[in-house]
Scaffold this active site. Structure first.
Site, PDB file in Angstrom:
ATOM      1  N   GLU A 136       0.849  -1.195   0.000  1.00 31.55           N
ATOM      2  CA  GLU A 136       0.000   0.000   0.000  1.00 31.55           C
ATOM      3  C   GLU A 136       0.883   1.243   0.000  1.00 31.55           C
ATOM      4  OE1 GLU A 136      -2.367   2.725  -0.410  1.00 31.55           O
ATOM      5  OE2 GLU A 136      -3.313   0.733  -0.385  1.00 31.55           O
ATOM      6  N   HIS A 141     -46.849  -3.887   4.108  1.00 41.28           N
ATOM      7  CA  HIS A 141     -47.369  -2.519   3.990  1.00 41.28           C
ATOM      8  C   HIS A 141     -47.007  -1.736   5.245  1.00 41.28           C
ATOM      9  CE1 HIS A 141     -50.154   0.686   2.899  1.00 41.28           C
ATOM     10  NE2 HIS A 141     -50.602   0.657   4.150  1.00 41.28           N
TER      11      HIS A 141
END
Length: 462
Positions: free
Chosen positions: A33, A446
């Site tokens: 890295e 719902h």
């Protein structure tokens, strides 16, 4: 020279999990890295921007609280505190990712800049006081080096103090007028965010529409969202030159048959990304690149060189964190589990985190027609979604593209509250081979936003 089993260049969202899995499978692995663990997503992309967008959403709710019967007399924006909060979230994610790598047996982290010196050899210029080098060799090398902001060749741009999606994250003073070059995800998310925080915002897009890869009706709806928020949008914008006087940036722009001068306090360049391949010296390993510098891979993510793979944004194609993460599954399954995984025909869902969100999966209407499908198109305005009416978030619409011959769902665009979550339901339906009729008849709880998919596909019956 140190000989190991696997070298991973870059610690993005594909490189990190792959490194840990390979090490746990018994492969001696090194992950290299050059900057910060976590790649773009954690450090410059998803994590910091969505953290700040949430703050802007809170400001918007407070500013418009009267709509919900709540009066807030006054509030103020503390950008420094917003960025401090963002930094804490980023640090938490990055520290967790780093710890995960450090605690993996058989895995070493090397901080430095990697470059190929042969098909199986990588030289790392170490980040230490001596700037010494370490040479690694391995039969398997995985490139997860990502992309960086693409800067267009606009006259004068190199002489002004412009911002990118990385540097804009760290400003401490709110721009009085943020001018943005670009009209895609980064531009739109930042534009709306800073508008909600109190900045004047102008968007300049070179194409005929925002989000040039989307259907025209979707792009037009997104533009309406931006303009309703008070953002000035110029499409077909040709920027002749940029210059700076003191703290003011001035752009000469041709759009709509006229040339205008646009001045701002800050300039964000959000015109796409470019692959970070040059510093890797891929030519020394014989790795083939396309005309834009992206690494060419096959359906199994292998490059032109046997044993070298590219994952994530650096290989081109869809540049999303979740695609990079999925890439690691492909190579791991094939190399360790001896599978036959492929990126061919995998779904590519994505979400733009404006408010409302734009969730997208599968084919656009335009792409489906160009591919020769006979299509049916279902559309439903959020004004007709029960949950949206109840919550007061009725901006946007749903669109689904259906194969008229088979009734199979080809794709969907959900521009609305929780658009990404609703899109994910459609993605699962597509993956499961569900038809539009089945979605029309499905039982949803719902009153969820997802329940509106019943009504969306009902429009095909009318």
């Amino acid at each position: 020279m140190r000989k190991i089993d696997a070298i991973i260049i870059g610690s993005g969202q594909g490189g990190m999990p792959l490194a840990k899995k390979l090490a746990k499978a018994g492969w001696q692995t090194a992950i290299i890295e050059k900057r910060l663990i976590g790649g773009t997503c954690i450090n410059d992309g998803c994590t910091p921007t969505k953290s700040m967008i949430s703050c802007a959403a809170a400001a918007y709710t407070i500013a418009n609280s009267k709509e919900w019967g709540i009066t807030v007399d006054s509030y103020r924006i503390n950008l420094e505190k917003i960025t401090d909060r963002k930094d804490k979230v980023v640090s938490k994610f990055r520290d967790g990712a780093t710890k995960g790598l450090e605690e993996t047996e058989g895995l070493s982290i090397i901080y430095g800049e990697a470059a190929f010196s042969g098909p199986e050899t990588v030289t790392v210029r170490l980040h230490n006081n001596d700037e010494t080098e370490e040479i690694l060799t391995a039969k398997h090398i995985f490139i997860n080096a990502g992309t960086s902001p693409k800067i267009p060749p606009i006259p004068g741009l190199d002489k002004v103090s412009y911002l990118t999606n990385t540097t804009l994250l760290d400003i401490k003073k709110l721009p009085s007028h943020l001018v943005i070059i670009g009209g895609s995800y980064i531009a739109l998310e930042f534009g709306q965010m800073f508008r909600r925080l109190g900045s004047q915002v102008t968007l300049l897009e070179a194409s005929a529409q925002l989000l040039k890869r989307e259907d025209e009706d979707v792009a037009a709806a997104v533009r309406k969202v931006m303009e309703t928020a008070g953002i000035t949008v110029h499409t077909n914008a040709n920027i002749h030159k940029v210059e700076q006087t003191g703290d003011t940036v001035r752009l000469s722009v041709a759009s709509g048959g006229q040339t205008m001068a646009i001045t701002g306090s800050h300039l964000l360049v959000a015109t796409g990304r470019t692959p970070q391949t040059k510093a890797l010296q891929p030519e020394k390993a014989g790795i083939a690149l396309d005309e834009k510098g992206y690494i060419i891979v096959n359906d199994r993510l292998e490059t032109s060189v046997t044993g070298i793979y590219a994952i994530g944004d650096i290989k081109g194609g869809p540049a999303f964190t979740h695609i990079s993460y999925n890439d690691h599954f492909i190579v791991y399954k094939n190399l360790v589990e001896k599978g036959n995984a492929s990126i061919k025909d995998r779904p590519v869902p994505y979400c733009m985190f404006t408010d409302p969100q734009l969730g997208r999966v599968g084919m656009t209407e335009k792409a489906a027609r160009e591919a020769g499908f006979k299509v049916k198109v279902a559309c439903l305005n959020y004004e007709n979604v029960a949950r949206a009416i109840e919550t007061g978030h009725t901006e946007g619409f749903m669109k689904a593209v259906v194969d008229a011959d088979t009734d199979k769902i080809l794709g969907a665009a959900i521009l609305g509250a929780e658009g990404g979550e609703v899109m994910s339901v459609v993605q699962m339906a597509i993956s499961g081979g569900f038809t539009a009729t089945q979605m029309h008849e499905m039982v949803f709880a719902h009153p969820l936003y997802a329940e509106s998919l019943n009504n969306l596909f009902t429009t095909l019956k009318k």
